[in-house]
Design a protein around this motif. Structure first.
Motif, PDB file in Angstrom:
ATOM      1  N   PHE A  11      18.582   1.551  74.294  1.00  0.00           N
ATOM      2  CA  PHE A  11      19.889   1.392  73.664  1.00  0.00           C
ATOM      3  C   PHE A  11      19.886   0.196  72.714  1.00  0.00           C
ATOM      4  O   PHE A  11      20.410   0.271  71.597  1.00  0.00           O
ATOM      5  N   LEU A  12      19.288  -0.912  73.132  1.00  0.00           N
ATOM      6  CA  LEU A  12      19.227  -2.099  72.289  1.00  0.00           C
ATOM      7  C   LEU A  12      18.446  -1.815  71.014  1.00  0.00           C
ATOM      8  O   LEU A  12      18.874  -2.183  69.917  1.00  0.00           O
ATOM      9  N   ARG A  13      17.317  -1.143  71.150  1.00  0.00           N
ATOM     10  CA  ARG A  13      16.525  -0.785  69.967  1.00  0.00           C
ATOM     11  C   ARG A  13      17.323   0.103  69.019  1.00  0.00           C
ATOM     12  O   ARG A  13      17.352  -0.120  67.811  1.00  0.00           O
ATOM     13  N   LEU A  14      17.960   1.120  69.572  1.00  0.00           N
ATOM     14  CA  LEU A  14      18.742   2.048  68.763  1.00  0.00           C
ATOM     15  C   LEU A  14      19.929   1.347  68.099  1.00  0.00           C
ATOM     16  O   LEU A  14      20.170   1.517  66.898  1.00  0.00           O
ATOM     17  N   ALA A  15      20.660   0.548  68.865  1.00  0.00           N
ATOM     18  CA  ALA A  15      21.851  -0.132  68.327  1.00  0.00           C
ATOM     19  C   ALA A  15      21.482  -1.120  67.232  1.00  0.00           C
ATOM     20  O   ALA A  15      22.122  -1.132  66.162  1.00  0.00           O
ATOM     21  N   LEU A  16      20.472  -1.945  67.469  1.00  0.00           N
ATOM     22  CA  LEU A  16      20.081  -2.909  66.439  1.00  0.00           C
ATOM     23  C   LEU A  16      19.480  -2.215  65.222  1.00  0.00           C
ATOM     24  O   LEU A  16      19.750  -2.598  64.086  1.00  0.00           O
ATOM     25  N   GLY A  19      22.384  -0.299  63.484  1.00  0.00           N
ATOM     26  CA  GLY A  19      23.358  -1.279  63.006  1.00  0.00           C
ATOM     27  C   GLY A  19      22.878  -2.021  61.774  1.00  0.00           C
ATOM     28  O   GLY A  19      23.612  -2.143  60.781  1.00  0.00           O
ATOM     29  N   LEU A  20      21.655  -2.504  61.807  1.00  0.00           N
ATOM     30  CA  LEU A  20      21.125  -3.204  60.634  1.00  0.00           C
ATOM     31  C   LEU A  20      20.857  -2.245  59.476  1.00  0.00           C
ATOM     32  O   LEU A  20      20.989  -2.636  58.314  1.00  0.00           O
ATOM     33  N   ALA A  21      20.494  -1.011  59.766  1.00  0.00           N
ATOM     34  CA  ALA A  21      20.305  -0.033  58.687  1.00  0.00           C
ATOM     35  C   ALA A  21      21.621   0.213  57.958  1.00  0.00           C
ATOM     36  O   ALA A  21      21.671   0.200  56.715  1.00  0.00           O
ATOM     37  N   LEU A  22      22.696   0.422  58.704  1.00  0.00           N
ATOM     38  CA  LEU A  22      24.001   0.645  58.070  1.00  0.00           C
ATOM     39  C   LEU A  22      24.485  -0.591  57.332  1.00  0.00           C
ATOM     40  O   LEU A  22      25.081  -0.488  56.251  1.00  0.00           O
ATOM     41  N   LEU A 155      16.636  -0.749  59.124  1.00  0.00           N
ATOM     42  CA  LEU A 155      16.190  -0.079  60.350  1.00  0.00           C
ATOM     43  C   LEU A 155      14.933  -0.744  60.903  1.00  0.00           C
ATOM     44  O   LEU A 155      14.854  -1.042  62.097  1.00  0.00           O
ATOM     45  N   LEU A 156      13.969  -0.991  60.034  1.00  0.00           N
ATOM     46  CA  LEU A 156      12.735  -1.641  60.476  1.00  0.00           C
ATOM     47  C   LEU A 156      13.002  -3.050  61.000  1.00  0.00           C
ATOM     48  O   LEU A 156      12.455  -3.459  62.025  1.00  0.00           O
ATOM     49  N   MET A 157      13.871  -3.788  60.309  1.00  0.00           N
ATOM     50  CA  MET A 157      14.202  -5.148  60.748  1.00  0.00           C
ATOM     51  C   MET A 157      14.944  -5.117  62.085  1.00  0.00           C
ATOM     52  O   MET A 157      14.684  -5.937  62.963  1.00  0.00           O
TER      53      MET A 157
END
Length: 183
Positions: A11-16, A19-22, A155-157
């Motif tokens: 969840f943390l990987r997906l959310a970050l 979130g950073l991609a958007l 997304l990568l970041m």
């Protein structure tokens, strides 16, 4: 317990990541709004300068209407008014040159150039415009090359930050927790 831990880490990987991609995908739209604010502010300054020049021309009977000529004529009669007009012309030139730099760059580099340009601001006008642009920005997802590129970078970041955070949290385990985990 392992299932919950894996689920939370995923969840943390997906959310970050998302979130950073958007957030990164907002950069091209923010840059376009900042560029528009530069043009509008420069136009408002030009209208003010022209109105002040017209008043000076009518009051003192000046025949020359170019900025340097009116400023020069006012310098002997009203030095403070001449200085104010000169400052307004300098601010307008600063805003128009910032717009020209953005307009002359590729869409992919505009957010980077806009940020660098807003930070190099001796008068403080561009930072105020950037702050207003950020306050008024309505998040939107634009699909274009620049937005997709920035989204991928975000997304990568985000995934990198999530993995670093998880590695840091994993390194904080106590020896007792490690012993229990090994059982």
């Amino acid at each position: 317990m392992r299932l919950a831990g894996r689920w939370l880490s995923d969840f943390l990987r997906l959310a970050l990541g998302i979130g950073l991609a958007l957030a990164a995908m907002q950069l091209p739209a923010l840059t376009a709004a900042y560029d528009l604010a530069l043009v509008q502010s420069a136009g408002e300054l030009r209208r003010d300068i022209d109105a002040r020049k017209e008043v000076a021309r009518g009051f003192y009977g000046l025949s020359d209407t170019s900025d340097p000529d009116v400023i020069g004529a006012l310098r002997t009669r009203e030095p403070s008014n001449a200085q104010g007009l000169e400052n307004s012309v300098a601010r307008e030139d600063l805003l128009r040159s910032a717009h020209a730099r953005l307009a002359g760059s590729s869409a992919l580099l505009r957010p980077i150039i806009a940020l660098a340009d807003a930070t190099d601001d001796p008068i403080g006008n561009k930072r105020a415009l950037l702050r207003t642009t950020l306050e008024r920005h309505e998040p939107q997802v634009l699909l274009g090359t620049a937005a997709a590129t920035y989204g991928l970078a975000g997304l990568l970041m985000g995934l990198l930050l999530a993995n670093l955070l998880l590695a840091l949290l994993g390194g904080l385990r106590t020896p007792r927790q490690e012993a229990l985990r090994g059982r």
